[in-house]
Design a protein around this motif. Structure first.
Motif, short mmCIF file in Angstrom:
data_model
loop_
_atom_site.label_atom_id
_atom_site.label_comp_id
_atom_site.label_asym_id
_atom_site.label_seq_id
_atom_site.Cartn_x
_atom_site.Cartn_y
_atom_site.Cartn_z
N UNK A 8 25.88 85.56 82.98
CA UNK A 8 25.04 86.59 82.37
C UNK A 8 24.53 87.50 83.48
N UNK A 9 24.05 88.65 83.07
CA UNK A 9 23.49 89.59 84.04
C UNK A 9 22.31 88.90 84.74
N UNK A 10 22.30 88.92 86.08
CA UNK A 10 21.24 88.29 86.86
C UNK A 10 21.56 86.89 87.35
N UNK A 11 22.66 86.30 86.91
CA UNK A 11 23.05 84.97 87.39
C UNK A 11 23.53 85.07 88.84
N UNK A 12 23.16 84.08 89.65
CA UNK A 12 23.62 84.02 91.04
C UNK A 12 25.06 83.55 91.05
N UNK A 42 19.81 84.13 103.99
CA UNK A 42 20.72 83.80 102.90
C UNK A 42 20.35 84.66 101.71
N UNK A 43 21.23 85.61 101.37
CA UNK A 43 20.99 86.56 100.29
C UNK A 43 21.72 86.11 99.04
N UNK A 44 20.97 85.88 97.96
CA UNK A 44 21.58 85.50 96.70
C UNK A 44 22.23 86.74 96.09
N UNK A 45 23.49 86.63 95.73
CA UNK A 45 24.22 87.73 95.11
C UNK A 45 24.24 87.47 93.61
N UNK A 46 23.62 88.39 92.87
CA UNK A 46 23.49 88.24 91.43
C UNK A 46 24.49 89.15 90.72
N UNK A 47 24.94 88.72 89.58
CA UNK A 47 25.86 89.50 88.78
C UNK A 47 25.11 90.62 88.06
N UNK A 48 25.72 91.79 88.01
CA UNK A 48 25.13 92.89 87.25
C UNK A 48 25.80 93.04 85.90
N UNK A 49 26.73 92.14 85.59
CA UNK A 49 27.43 92.18 84.31
C UNK A 49 27.46 90.79 83.70
N UNK A 61 31.45 95.93 100.54
CA UNK A 61 32.26 96.44 99.43
C UNK A 61 33.57 95.66 99.22
N UNK A 62 33.68 94.47 99.79
CA UNK A 62 34.87 93.65 99.61
C UNK A 62 34.80 92.96 98.24
N UNK A 63 35.89 93.01 97.46
CA UNK A 63 35.90 92.34 96.15
C UNK A 63 35.72 90.82 96.31
N UNK A 64 34.85 90.24 95.46
CA UNK A 64 34.57 88.81 95.51
C UNK A 64 35.06 88.08 94.26
N UNK A 65 34.77 88.66 93.10
CA UNK A 65 35.10 88.03 91.83
C UNK A 65 35.62 89.07 90.85
N UNK A 66 36.49 88.63 89.93
CA UNK A 66 36.90 89.48 88.80
C UNK A 66 36.26 88.89 87.56
N UNK A 67 35.62 89.76 86.75
CA UNK A 67 34.90 89.33 85.56
C UNK A 67 35.50 90.02 84.34
N UNK A 68 35.76 89.24 83.29
CA UNK A 68 36.20 89.79 82.02
C UNK A 68 34.94 90.01 81.16
N UNK A 69 34.56 91.27 80.95
CA UNK A 69 33.31 91.54 80.22
C UNK A 69 33.39 91.31 78.71
N UNK A 70 34.57 91.08 78.17
CA UNK A 70 34.71 90.93 76.70
C UNK A 70 34.30 89.56 76.22
N UNK A 80 28.40 77.80 92.60
CA UNK A 80 27.64 78.59 91.62
C UNK A 80 28.50 78.91 90.40
N UNK A 81 29.71 79.45 90.63
CA UNK A 81 30.61 79.81 89.53
C UNK A 81 32.04 79.44 89.89
N UNK A 82 32.82 79.12 88.85
CA UNK A 82 34.24 78.82 89.01
C UNK A 82 35.02 79.68 88.03
#
Length: 164
Positions: A116-120, A130-137, A155-164, A108-110
């Protein structure tokens, strides 16, 4: 239903020659399985259902939009000054994380992917759902913190996102 009634039910099923009987009442679910007719071995499962909660049917489809949950996005812990400017996407449930929609599809992502907000960003399998996990940012993936097909906790961290 008391133990004596359950024992009588087991004896009745064994004598009847049935191989499997399922009985569901208000707060009890009983499954009795026997081997060949007349065999001495019986298997009985008694499960108490929680009161006040309706029984839910579960879908076994790879994508269940009604059950799709969104990952909460919270600022990363300031353990490292490097990561304090990133937002952490965390697991909303316990299960097995998959980074691909199926084994023959791309992830899905690398690292470097713009989301974008809502992307799986991944799917988490929990109890055959199978629950799709969508980004809120919105932002750019800077770090993937979990491997494909790995168990994850709430609550385990999965991804780090740079919002800038």
């Amino acid at each position: 239903m008391d133990i004596r009634e359950i024992q009588n039910l087991i004896k009745f099923v064994a004598k009847s020659g049935a191989t499997e009987v399922k009985l569901e009442m208000d707060d009890i679910k009983i499954t009795i399985k026997t081997t060949e007719a007349g065999a001495a071995e019986n298997t009985t499962y008694v499960q108490h259902m929680p009161m006040g909660q309706p029984m839910q049917q579960q879908s076994f489809a790879p994508q269940a939009p009604a059950a799709a949950q969104q990952a909460p996005a919270t600022p990363a812990a300031p353990a490292a000054d490097d990561n304090s400017k990133y937002i952490t996407i965390k697991s909303p449930i316990i299960g097995t994380l998959y980074r691909k929609p199926s084994p023959d599809k791309p992830v899905f992502v690398e690292v470097g992917s713009t989301i974008s907000k809502g992307d799986v960003v991944c799917v988490i399998e929990a109890m055959k759902l199978f629950n799709e996990i969508e980004s809120e940012v919105s932002g750019k993936i800077v770090k993937v913190l979990i491997d494909d097909a790995s168990p994850v906790e709430f609550d385990q961290p999965l991804f780090l996102v740079d919002p800038s």
